[in-house]
Design a protein around this motif. Structure first.
Motif, mmCIF file in Angstrom:
data_model
loop_
_atom_site.group_PDB
_atom_site.id
_atom_site.type_symbol
_atom_site.label_atom_id
_atom_site.label_comp_id
_atom_site.label_asym_id
_atom_site.label_seq_id
_atom_site.Cartn_x
_atom_site.Cartn_y
_atom_site.Cartn_z
ATOM 1 N N MET A 1 -11.384 150.889 112.983
ATOM 2 C CA MET A 1 -11.636 149.539 113.460
ATOM 3 C C MET A 1 -10.924 148.550 112.536
ATOM 4 N N PRO A 2 -10.174 147.608 113.059
ATOM 5 C CA PRO A 2 -9.493 146.614 112.226
ATOM 6 C C PRO A 2 -10.492 145.734 111.473
ATOM 7 N N ARG A 3 -10.073 145.280 110.305
ATOM 8 C CA ARG A 3 -10.860 144.329 109.519
ATOM 9 C C ARG A 3 -9.896 143.456 108.733
ATOM 10 N N ILE A 4 -10.343 142.303 108.343
ATOM 11 C CA ILE A 4 -9.520 141.438 107.505
ATOM 12 C C ILE A 4 -9.623 141.965 106.080
ATOM 13 N N ALA A 5 -8.504 142.362 105.509
ATOM 14 C CA ALA A 5 -8.482 142.956 104.175
ATOM 15 C C ALA A 5 -8.207 141.918 103.092
ATOM 16 N N LEU A 6 -7.336 140.949 103.386
ATOM 17 C CA LEU A 6 -6.933 139.925 102.417
ATOM 18 C C LEU A 6 -6.912 138.559 103.075
ATOM 19 N N ILE A 7 -7.288 137.566 102.302
ATOM 20 C CA ILE A 7 -7.106 136.173 102.706
ATOM 21 C C ILE A 7 -6.335 135.507 101.582
ATOM 22 N N THR A 8 -5.279 134.798 101.929
ATOM 23 C CA THR A 8 -4.469 134.113 100.924
ATOM 24 C C THR A 8 -5.117 132.792 100.546
ATOM 25 N N LEU A 9 -5.200 132.554 99.259
ATOM 26 C CA LEU A 9 -5.669 131.294 98.721
ATOM 27 C C LEU A 9 -4.542 130.750 97.854
ATOM 28 N N VAL A 10 -3.982 129.611 98.247
ATOM 29 C CA VAL A 10 -2.882 129.017 97.493
ATOM 30 C C VAL A 10 -3.457 128.342 96.246
ATOM 31 N N VAL A 11 -2.861 128.652 95.091
ATOM 32 C CA VAL A 11 -3.341 128.167 93.802
ATOM 33 C C VAL A 11 -2.206 127.486 93.040
ATOM 34 N N ARG A 12 -2.568 126.675 92.043
ATOM 35 C CA ARG A 12 -1.557 126.018 91.198
ATOM 36 C C ARG A 12 -0.921 126.984 90.212
ATOM 37 N N ASP A 13 -1.754 127.862 89.661
ATOM 38 C CA ASP A 13 -1.300 128.713 88.565
ATOM 39 C C ASP A 13 -2.044 130.047 88.637
ATOM 40 N N TYR A 14 -1.315 131.135 88.503
ATOM 41 C CA TYR A 14 -1.941 132.457 88.577
ATOM 42 C C TYR A 14 -3.023 132.642 87.520
ATOM 43 N N ASP A 15 -2.682 132.374 86.275
ATOM 44 C CA ASP A 15 -3.594 132.701 85.182
ATOM 45 C C ASP A 15 -4.867 131.867 85.203
ATOM 46 N N GLU A 16 -4.755 130.557 85.528
ATOM 47 C CA GLU A 16 -5.971 129.748 85.593
ATOM 48 C C GLU A 16 -6.847 130.197 86.763
ATOM 49 N N ALA A 17 -6.232 130.608 87.857
ATOM 50 C CA ALA A 17 -7.006 131.078 89.009
ATOM 51 C C ALA A 17 -7.690 132.403 88.689
ATOM 52 N N ILE A 18 -6.957 133.330 88.060
ATOM 53 C CA ILE A 18 -7.575 134.601 87.667
ATOM 54 C C ILE A 18 -8.769 134.338 86.752
ATOM 55 N N ALA A 19 -8.591 133.484 85.761
ATOM 56 C CA ALA A 19 -9.673 133.197 84.811
ATOM 57 C C ALA A 19 -10.900 132.647 85.536
ATOM 58 N N PHE A 20 -10.712 131.731 86.477
ATOM 59 C CA PHE A 20 -11.851 131.159 87.179
ATOM 60 C C PHE A 20 -12.563 132.205 88.038
ATOM 61 N N TYR A 21 -11.816 132.893 88.862
ATOM 62 C CA TYR A 21 -12.454 133.850 89.774
ATOM 63 C C TYR A 21 -13.079 135.021 89.018
ATOM 64 N N ARG A 22 -12.459 135.455 87.943
ATOM 65 C CA ARG A 22 -13.010 136.557 87.156
ATOM 66 C C ARG A 22 -14.175 136.084 86.293
ATOM 67 N N ASP A 23 -13.950 135.032 85.503
ATOM 68 C CA ASP A 23 -14.932 134.645 84.492
ATOM 69 C C ASP A 23 -16.069 133.790 85.044
ATOM 70 N N ALA A 24 -15.780 132.860 85.934
ATOM 71 C CA ALA A 24 -16.825 131.976 86.457
ATOM 72 C C ALA A 24 -17.539 132.573 87.675
ATOM 73 N N LEU A 25 -16.791 133.235 88.552
ATOM 74 C CA LEU A 25 -17.408 133.771 89.759
ATOM 75 C C LEU A 25 -17.739 135.256 89.665
ATOM 76 N N GLY A 26 -17.232 135.938 88.656
ATOM 77 C CA GLY A 26 -17.561 137.343 88.483
ATOM 78 C C GLY A 26 -16.763 138.294 89.348
ATOM 79 N N PHE A 27 -15.602 137.853 89.830
ATOM 80 C CA PHE A 27 -14.739 138.719 90.629
ATOM 81 C C PHE A 27 -14.045 139.733 89.726
ATOM 82 N N THR A 28 -13.549 140.781 90.331
ATOM 83 C CA THR A 28 -12.760 141.796 89.645
ATOM 84 C C THR A 28 -11.289 141.563 89.953
ATOM 85 N N LEU A 29 -10.458 141.620 88.937
ATOM 86 C CA LEU A 29 -9.014 141.571 89.144
ATOM 87 C C LEU A 29 -8.586 142.956 89.603
#
Length: 141
Positions: A1-29
């Motif tokens: 069954m198809p599913r949405i695997a990825l959604i693109t989120l446009v960001v200013r900077d890779y490293d600041e976005a990684i830090a926020f999603y990993r450190d503030a939201l608890g996401f896994t890189l």
């Protein structure tokens, strides 16, 4: 069954976005691969083993592709990709735990948590101003 695997989120900077999603939201890189042209393939996934119900390997969750804006037009869309509406919904199995962790990490909440028929919810903004719901669905939702 198809599913949405990825959604693109446009960001200013890779490293600041990684830090926020990993450190503030608890996401896994999940992946950070240099594409050889100055861009990177950066994927983050909700949940880091803390019990958050965000999907994960083998799960049915959707990952985020963090894509750095490549021109002025894309840069102008950073933080406004859903027209000011809540565009992302982060489910949790422990609202109090994740709300407290995110608050301690400096996440900006736009309201007090509220109880709705579908669950406990609060709206917050990511580092760019995109609106998200942190939501613990009721068991019947």
């Amino acid at each position: 069954m198809p599913r949405i695997a990825l959604i693109t989120l446009v960001v200013r900077d890779y490293d600041e976005a990684i830090a926020f999603y990993r450190d503030a939201l608890g996401f896994t890189l999940v992946e950070d691969t240099d594409r050889g042209d100055g861009s990177r393939w950066v994927v983050v996934r909700p949940g880091n083993g803390s019990g958050s119900d965000g999907g994960g390997a083998g799960g049915s969750g959707t990952d985020l592709l963090l894509a750095r804006a490549k021109d002025d037009e894309q840069l102008a869309s950073v933080g406004a990709q859903t027209g000011g509406r809540v565009g992302f919904f982060l489910h949790t199995d422990d609202f109090a735990r994740d709300h407290a962790r995110m608050t301690a990490a400096g996440v900006r909440f736009l309201e007090a948590p509220r109880h709705e028929p579908y669950g406990t919810v609060v709206v917050f903004e990511d580092l760019y101003g995109n609106r998200w719901d942190l939501l613990q669905p009721t068991t019947s939702a």
